[in-house]
Write a protein that holds these residues in place. Structure first.
Motif, mmCIF file in Angstrom:
data_model
loop_
_atom_site.group_PDB
_atom_site.id
_atom_site.type_symbol
_atom_site.label_atom_id
_atom_site.label_comp_id
_atom_site.label_asym_id
_atom_site.label_seq_id
_atom_site.Cartn_x
_atom_site.Cartn_y
_atom_site.Cartn_z
ATOM 1 N N GLY A 148 36.132 -7.657 -25.738
ATOM 2 C CA GLY A 148 35.887 -6.605 -26.713
ATOM 3 C C GLY A 148 37.079 -6.408 -27.618
ATOM 4 N N THR A 149 37.029 -5.348 -28.412
ATOM 5 C CA THR A 149 38.089 -5.065 -29.372
ATOM 6 C C THR A 149 39.110 -4.056 -28.867
ATOM 7 O OG1 THR A 149 36.700 -3.391 -30.448
ATOM 8 C CG2 THR A 149 36.617 -5.643 -31.349
ATOM 9 N N HIS A 150 38.961 -3.575 -27.657
ATOM 10 C CA HIS A 150 39.924 -2.632 -27.076
ATOM 11 C C HIS A 150 41.257 -3.358 -26.892
ATOM 12 C CE1 HIS A 150 41.815 0.227 -24.411
ATOM 13 N NE2 HIS A 150 40.778 1.057 -24.543
ATOM 14 N N PRO A 151 42.394 -2.754 -27.328
ATOM 15 C CA PRO A 151 43.681 -3.432 -27.215
ATOM 16 C C PRO A 151 44.168 -3.628 -25.778
ATOM 17 C CG PRO A 151 43.979 -1.203 -28.048
ATOM 18 C CD PRO A 151 42.503 -1.474 -28.013
ATOM 19 N N ASP A 152 43.689 -2.834 -24.833
ATOM 20 C CA ASP A 152 44.039 -2.986 -23.415
ATOM 21 C C ASP A 152 42.751 -3.003 -22.599
ATOM 22 O OD1 ASP A 152 45.209 -3.088 -20.909
ATOM 23 O OD2 ASP A 152 45.997 -1.038 -20.968
ATOM 24 N N ALA A 153 41.898 -3.973 -22.896
ATOM 25 C CA ALA A 153 40.584 -4.044 -22.233
ATOM 26 C C ALA A 153 40.737 -4.151 -20.721
ATOM 27 C CB ALA A 153 39.788 -5.218 -22.787
ATOM 28 N N GLY A 154 41.689 -4.941 -20.251
ATOM 29 C CA GLY A 154 41.884 -5.092 -18.809
ATOM 30 C C GLY A 154 42.267 -3.782 -18.140
ATOM 31 N N GLY A 155 43.179 -3.031 -18.753
ATOM 32 C CA GLY A 155 43.595 -1.736 -18.200
ATOM 33 C C GLY A 155 42.469 -0.729 -18.218
ATOM 34 N N LEU A 202 30.794 1.515 -26.096
ATOM 35 C CA LEU A 202 31.372 1.795 -27.398
ATOM 36 C C LEU A 202 32.208 3.053 -27.206
ATOM 37 C CD1 LEU A 202 31.682 1.396 -30.464
ATOM 38 C CD2 LEU A 202 29.663 2.866 -30.728
ATOM 39 N N LEU A 203 33.499 2.960 -27.470
ATOM 40 C CA LEU A 203 34.424 4.075 -27.290
ATOM 41 C C LEU A 203 34.888 4.557 -28.658
ATOM 42 C CD1 LEU A 203 36.578 2.371 -24.524
ATOM 43 C CD2 LEU A 203 34.717 4.000 -24.181
ATOM 44 N N THR A 204 34.912 5.871 -28.857
ATOM 45 C CA THR A 204 35.320 6.452 -30.133
ATOM 46 C C THR A 204 36.277 7.609 -29.891
ATOM 47 O OG1 THR A 204 33.199 5.869 -31.124
ATOM 48 C CG2 THR A 204 34.485 7.531 -32.272
ATOM 49 N N VAL A 205 37.295 7.705 -30.741
ATOM 50 C CA VAL A 205 38.234 8.825 -30.720
ATOM 51 C C VAL A 205 38.265 9.428 -32.117
ATOM 52 C CG1 VAL A 205 40.650 9.523 -30.450
ATOM 53 C CG2 VAL A 205 39.665 7.820 -28.915
ATOM 54 N N GLU A 206 38.164 10.753 -32.181
ATOM 55 C CA GLU A 206 38.173 11.454 -33.457
ATOM 56 C C GLU A 206 39.146 12.628 -33.366
ATOM 57 O OE1 GLU A 206 34.984 13.786 -36.331
ATOM 58 O OE2 GLU A 206 34.395 13.162 -34.328
ATOM 59 N N SER A 258 37.746 8.586 -37.658
ATOM 60 C CA SER A 258 37.540 8.237 -36.256
ATOM 61 C C SER A 258 37.762 6.738 -36.073
ATOM 62 C CB SER A 258 36.148 8.644 -35.788
ATOM 63 O OG SER A 258 35.171 7.927 -36.483
ATOM 64 N N ARG A 259 38.154 6.369 -34.855
ATOM 65 C CA ARG A 259 38.349 4.961 -34.519
ATOM 66 C C ARG A 259 37.404 4.617 -33.384
ATOM 67 N NH1 ARG A 259 44.423 4.969 -33.022
ATOM 68 N NH2 ARG A 259 43.760 6.994 -32.312
ATOM 69 N N SER A 260 36.873 3.416 -33.423
ATOM 70 C CA SER A 260 35.957 2.956 -32.381
ATOM 71 C C SER A 260 36.327 1.544 -31.961
ATOM 72 C CB SER A 260 34.514 2.961 -32.873
ATOM 73 O OG SER A 260 34.090 4.256 -33.187
ATOM 74 N N VAL A 261 36.097 1.247 -30.687
ATOM 75 C CA VAL A 261 36.288 -0.103 -30.164
ATOM 76 C C VAL A 261 35.146 -0.417 -29.216
ATOM 77 C CG1 VAL A 261 38.813 -0.066 -30.360
ATOM 78 C CG2 VAL A 261 37.735 0.648 -28.216
ATOM 79 N N GLN A 262 34.884 -1.687 -29.050
ATOM 80 C CA GLN A 262 33.916 -2.172 -28.057
ATOM 81 C C GLN A 262 34.696 -2.568 -26.809
ATOM 82 O OE1 GLN A 262 30.442 -1.420 -29.503
ATOM 83 N NE2 GLN A 262 30.461 -2.727 -27.744
ATOM 84 N N THR A 314 29.586 5.539 -25.072
ATOM 85 C CA THR A 314 28.155 5.307 -24.895
ATOM 86 C C THR A 314 27.944 3.835 -24.581
ATOM 87 O OG1 THR A 314 27.842 4.940 -27.267
ATOM 88 C CG2 THR A 314 27.388 7.155 -26.447
ATOM 89 N N GLY A 315 26.962 3.570 -23.746
ATOM 90 C CA GLY A 315 26.644 2.190 -23.419
ATOM 91 C C GLY A 315 25.939 2.065 -22.085
ATOM 92 N N ILE A 316 26.010 0.865 -21.539
ATOM 93 C CA ILE A 316 25.343 0.538 -20.275
ATOM 94 C C ILE A 316 26.394 0.073 -19.279
ATOM 95 C CG2 ILE A 316 23.664 -0.991 -19.137
ATOM 96 C CD1 ILE A 316 22.344 0.966 -21.028
ATOM 97 N N TRP A 317 26.300 0.586 -18.063
ATOM 98 C CA TRP A 317 27.214 0.181 -16.990
ATOM 99 C C TRP A 317 26.371 -0.076 -15.748
ATOM 100 C CZ3 TRP A 317 32.488 -0.337 -17.617
ATOM 101 C CH2 TRP A 317 33.212 -0.631 -16.465
ATOM 102 N N ASN A 318 26.282 -1.324 -15.340
ATOM 103 C CA ASN A 318 25.475 -1.706 -14.170
ATOM 104 C C ASN A 318 24.055 -1.154 -14.239
ATOM 105 O OD1 ASN A 318 27.486 -3.219 -13.011
ATOM 106 N ND2 ASN A 318 28.224 -1.586 -11.705
ATOM 107 N N GLY A 319 23.430 -1.251 -15.413
ATOM 108 C CA GLY A 319 22.054 -0.808 -15.566
ATOM 109 C C GLY A 319 21.882 0.679 -15.784
ATOM 110 N N ARG A 320 22.960 1.435 -15.777
ATOM 111 C CA ARG A 320 22.887 2.888 -15.968
ATOM 112 C C ARG A 320 23.422 3.251 -17.346
ATOM 113 N NH1 ARG A 320 26.844 6.213 -12.680
ATOM 114 N NH2 ARG A 320 27.648 6.705 -14.686
ATOM 115 N N TYR A 321 22.706 4.124 -18.070
ATOM 116 C CA TYR A 321 23.125 4.550 -19.396
ATOM 117 C C TYR A 321 24.289 5.531 -19.257
ATOM 118 C CZ TYR A 321 23.017 6.369 -24.132
ATOM 119 O OH TYR A 321 23.364 6.750 -25.406
#
Length: 102
Positions: free
Chosen positions: A31-38, A6-10, A19-23, A72-79
């Motif tokens: 997810g909802t990020h406009p450039d998820a691949g990048g 979960l990414l947030t910019v304030e 603030s804006r947030s995207v998954q 915040t979130g999980i990446w390969n089992g790591r918080y």
């Protein structure tokens, strides 16, 4: 393994700005990020941690327009829990590429 953030910019200087947030998911890219691949392309070598992204050589004006970026979130089992306040949006983009560009 999961690669979900979960990414947030304030913007801190302008009280009218909300603030804006995207998954962002990177396995598979979605997810909802406009450039998820990048964003995933930059986060993968950094193991999902925005603090480990190699900054670009972009030149930014020394304008004070602070922005707080959080991930915040999980990446390969790591918080992952990341929070940093940049002096302005350009400095944030220089440090994190497309990750917080939404």
């Amino acid at each position: 393994m999961a690669k979900d953030l979960l990414l947030t910019v304030e913007r801190l200087r302008d009280p009218r700005y909300t603030s804006r947030s995207v998954q962002l998911a990177c396995a598979p890219v979605s997810g909802t990020h406009p450039d998820a691949g990048g964003a995933c392309a930059v986060l993968t070598p950094a193991q999902g941690d925005p603090a480990r992204i190699a900054p670009s050589w972009t030149v930014c004006a020394q304008v004070q327009d602070p922005v707080r970026a959080t991930a915040t979130g999980i990446w390969n089992g790591r918080y992952i829990q990341f929070e940093y306040t940049y002096s302005n949006p350009c400095a944030m983009r220089r440090a994190t590429g497309p990750v917080f560009s939404f």
